[in-house]
Design an enzyme around this catalytic site. Sequence first.
Site, short mmCIF file in Angstrom:
data_model
loop_
_atom_site.label_atom_id
_atom_site.label_comp_id
_atom_site.label_asym_id
_atom_site.label_seq_id
_atom_site.Cartn_x
_atom_site.Cartn_y
_atom_site.Cartn_z
N CYS A 46 11.96 33.81 15.99
CA CYS A 46 13.16 33.97 16.81
C CYS A 46 14.18 35.14 15.94
O CYS A 46 14.42 35.98 14.97
CB CYS A 46 14.20 32.95 16.18
SG CYS A 46 15.94 32.83 16.88
N CYS A 99 17.72 34.60 14.87
CA CYS A 99 17.46 34.82 13.38
C CYS A 99 16.72 35.79 12.47
O CYS A 99 17.50 36.30 11.58
CB CYS A 99 15.87 33.98 13.20
SG CYS A 99 16.40 32.25 13.29
N ASP A 158 26.36 41.36 22.74
CA ASP A 158 25.27 41.69 24.01
C ASP A 158 24.81 42.75 24.27
O ASP A 158 26.16 43.74 24.11
CB ASP A 158 25.88 40.51 25.55
CG ASP A 158 24.72 40.18 25.52
OD1 ASP A 158 24.28 39.22 25.06
OD2 ASP A 158 24.17 41.13 25.79
N HIS A 183 23.81 29.55 21.02
CA HIS A 183 24.93 30.88 20.88
C HIS A 183 25.49 30.56 22.06
O HIS A 183 25.88 30.58 23.21
CB HIS A 183 24.34 32.81 21.13
CG HIS A 183 23.12 32.81 22.19
ND1 HIS A 183 22.17 32.03 23.11
CD2 HIS A 183 23.56 33.34 23.57
CE1 HIS A 183 21.55 32.33 24.02
NE2 HIS A 183 22.26 32.64 24.08
N HIS A 205 28.67 32.97 24.66
CA HIS A 205 28.99 34.29 24.68
C HIS A 205 30.68 34.05 24.98
O HIS A 205 31.27 33.56 25.38
CB HIS A 205 28.04 34.14 26.31
CG HIS A 205 26.77 34.41 26.47
ND1 HIS A 205 26.48 35.41 26.15
CD2 HIS A 205 26.35 33.69 26.67
CE1 HIS A 205 24.92 35.14 26.80
NE2 HIS A 205 24.82 34.03 26.75
#
Length: 120
Positions: A7, A10, A33, A102, A104
Amino acid sequence: MNTDPDCLFCKIVAGEIPSEQVYSDEQLIVFKDINPKAAVHLLIVPREHIISLKELEKKHDSLIAHIMHLLPKIAQEQGLENGFRTVINTGTGGGQLIFHLHFHLLGGEGLSGAGFSRAV
Ligand code: 5GP
Ligand code: ZN
């Protein structure tokens, strides 16, 4: 704690892939991001590999509460006094690209532009 060696997030949590971190604690990390949709575009990422909102369990309640309380604090630190937007994409139908939960956090210049524009 559950992790997935394949991942991307990860790997970022483990420091195997670099990221521009703005905050971290024992439960999560926050980083910029790579393809920002607004002047401020951060990702709040639990250290545990949870695929999406659909995989949340009762044991994650304190983690989720922690994230909710952290969001306005991080936004304030980023200078977003007038407010911010929080987006959680869930599953392919929800536009999720990275299958590690996650949140944003978006704000500032460009927020109403393409990508995360208001849907209603
Ligand atoms: P999703 O559509 O899964 O909610 O959003 C995934 C987000 O992760 C996208 O906004 C994308 O720009 C961001 N992203 C993808 N790969 C990387 C990366 O390697 N580093 C960082 N910092 N962000 C990434
Ligand atoms: Zn993961």
